[in-house]
Design an enzyme around this catalytic site. Structure first.
Site, PDB file in Angstrom:
ATOM      1  N   SER A 120     -14.471  10.545  20.118  1.00 53.31           N
ATOM      2  CA  SER A 120     -13.511  11.581  20.502  1.00 53.31           C
ATOM      3  C   SER A 120     -14.096  12.653  21.424  1.00 53.31           C
ATOM      4  CB  SER A 120     -12.904  12.244  19.265  1.00 53.31           C
ATOM      5  OG  SER A 120     -13.843  13.051  18.601  1.00 53.31           O
TER       6      SER A 120
ATOM      7  N   LYS B 262     -15.738  19.094  17.616  1.00 49.26           N
ATOM      8  CA  LYS B 262     -14.600  19.317  18.518  1.00 49.26           C
ATOM      9  C   LYS B 262     -14.878  20.527  19.399  1.00 49.26           C
ATOM     10  CE  LYS B 262     -11.951  16.172  16.654  1.00 49.26           C
ATOM     11  NZ  LYS B 262     -11.973  14.881  17.247  1.00 49.26           N
TER      12      LYS B 262
END
Length: 143
Positions: free
Chosen positions: A61, A98
């Site tokens: 990701s 993230k």
């Protein structure tokens, strides 16, 4: 994406030569007279500091930020995270890596891969920032 916290390094880091010339992506022949100094990677990345630790990344990701599955990231928990930082955090006890995005009263955790949607931190969610990613290290033999 999942993470594995590896913790701090043990004592005994080896110092490596740092050459004073820029190395092209070819086959350089470094000569001893070009050695500027010897450096320790743990000193360069400040890894021995008590507020710095290593995390192994699993998942894709964060590929757009250059962080790939299997990479190690150097995380500094003494840095106050700001919008745009890549962070290691836990959202509702789920560890993740993230990009932190702060907008007005909203907190959004963004992936750097369009396959993954943004994660909006909602009222009632528990977000704990464990630290800010400062460096990433890749093993090119296994890429």
């Amino acid at each position: 994406m999942s993470i594995t916290i590896l913790g701090p390094l043990e004592n005994g880091g080896e110092k490596l030569p740092l050459y004073s010339f820029k190395v092209p992506a070819g086959f350089p022949s470094p000569a001893a007279d070009h050695i500027e100094k010897h450096i320790s990677l743990d000193e360069l990345f400040d890894i021995r500091a008590p507020h710095v630790y290593l995390v192994k990344i699993e998942g894709d990701s964060m590929q757009g930020a250059g962080i790939y599955s299997g990479d190690l990231v150097v995380v500094d928990r003494s840095v106050e995270p700001v919008s745009g930082d890549i962070v290691i955090a836990a959202l509702n006890t789920e560890p993740l890596c993230k990009r932190l995005h702060l907008r007005e009263n909203a907190v959004i955790l963004l992936s750097e891969n369009p396959k993954f949607p943004a994660m909006h931190v909602m009222e009632g969610d528990e977000l704990v920032i464990w630290g800010v990613v400062k460096y990433s290290v890749r093993d090119h033999d296994n890429s």
